[in-house]
Design a protein around this motif. Structure first.
Motif, PDB file in Angstrom:
ATOM      1  N   MET A 138       0.851  -1.139  -0.188  1.00 39.77           N
ATOM      2  CA  MET A 138       0.091  -0.093   0.101  1.00 39.77           C
ATOM      3  C   MET A 138       0.984   1.273   0.074  1.00 39.77           C
ATOM      4  N   ALA A 139       0.243   2.360  -0.304  1.00 34.76           N
ATOM      5  CA  ALA A 139       1.075   3.689  -0.583  1.00 34.76           C
ATOM      6  C   ALA A 139       1.484   4.071   0.847  1.00 34.76           C
ATOM      7  N   LEU A 140       2.355   4.628   1.107  1.00 33.95           N
ATOM      8  CA  LEU A 140       3.010   5.285   2.357  1.00 33.95           C
ATOM      9  C   LEU A 140       1.995   6.206   3.086  1.00 33.95           C
ATOM     10  N   ASP A 141       1.108   6.890   2.300  1.00 37.34           N
ATOM     11  CA  ASP A 141       0.116   7.717   2.774  1.00 37.34           C
ATOM     12  C   ASP A 141      -0.970   7.153   3.458  1.00 37.34           C
ATOM     13  N   ASP A 142      -1.319   5.862   2.994  1.00 39.78           N
ATOM     14  CA  ASP A 142      -2.207   5.179   3.522  1.00 39.78           C
ATOM     15  C   ASP A 142      -1.787   4.104   4.594  1.00 39.78           C
ATOM     16  N   TYR A 143      -0.620   3.971   4.762  1.00 40.38           N
ATOM     17  CA  TYR A 143       0.003   2.949   5.740  1.00 40.38           C
ATOM     18  C   TYR A 143       0.334   3.871   6.909  1.00 40.38           C
ATOM     19  N   LEU A 144       0.715   4.882   6.872  1.00 40.68           N
ATOM     20  CA  LEU A 144       1.179   5.636   8.043  1.00 40.68           C
ATOM     21  C   LEU A 144       0.101   5.823   9.125  1.00 40.68           C
ATOM     22  N   PRO A 145      -1.134   6.209   8.666  1.00 44.76           N
ATOM     23  CA  PRO A 145      -1.966   6.259   9.825  1.00 44.76           C
ATOM     24  C   PRO A 145      -2.492   5.117  10.454  1.00 44.76           C
ATOM     25  N   LEU A 146      -2.413   4.062   9.856  1.00 46.82           N
ATOM     26  CA  LEU A 146      -2.417   2.693  10.388  1.00 46.82           C
ATOM     27  C   LEU A 146      -1.245   2.253  11.505  1.00 46.82           C
ATOM     28  N   SER A 147      -0.188   2.550  10.957  1.00 41.87           N
ATOM     29  CA  SER A 147       1.287   2.360  11.973  1.00 41.87           C
ATOM     30  C   SER A 147       2.000   3.569  11.971  1.00 41.87           C
ATOM     31  N   PRO A 148       1.803   4.691  12.566  1.00 37.95           N
ATOM     32  CA  PRO A 148       2.685   5.954  12.419  1.00 37.95           C
ATOM     33  C   PRO A 148       4.116   5.395  12.975  1.00 37.95           C
ATOM     34  N   GLY A 149       4.920   6.020  11.809  1.00 34.92           N
ATOM     35  CA  GLY A 149       6.332   6.052  11.803  1.00 34.92           C
ATOM     36  C   GLY A 149       7.099   5.071  11.294  1.00 34.92           C
TER      37      GLY A 149
END
Length: 83
Positions: free
Chosen positions: A72-83
């Motif tokens: 998945m795109a980083l923008d979609d992933y970061l809200p799920l697992s910040p950092g």
């Protein structure tokens, strides 16, 4: 199951003991089949780790934890697992 259908779920079906009891009672009441489908145990790399462990090639395992990530795109992933 109350609709007369068998049920298979791949995601967690209950978060509490009470929900688990309710699920077990629904299975018993309906006479239908409930299956928790954890299919990752059958992936080739998991089977290979099992083979290595049974062959004694990786030593004694006292604790193990695993996770997989969907592409998945980083923008979609970061809200799920910040950092």
């Amino acid at each position: 199951m109350d609709a007369g259908k068998h049920v298979m779920s791949e995601c967690i079906a209950c978060k509490t003991l009470g929900e688990g009891v309710a699920l077990a009672r629904a299975v018993e009441r309906s006479g239908r089949i409930y299956m928790f489908a954890e299919n990752y145990a059958y992936f080739a790399y998991v089977q290979e780790m099992r083979r290595l462990y049974r062959a004694g090639e990786i030593g004694e395992v006292r604790y193990a934890e695993g996770e997989y990530n969907h592409p998945m795109a980083l923008d979609d992933y970061l809200p799920l697992s910040p950092g």
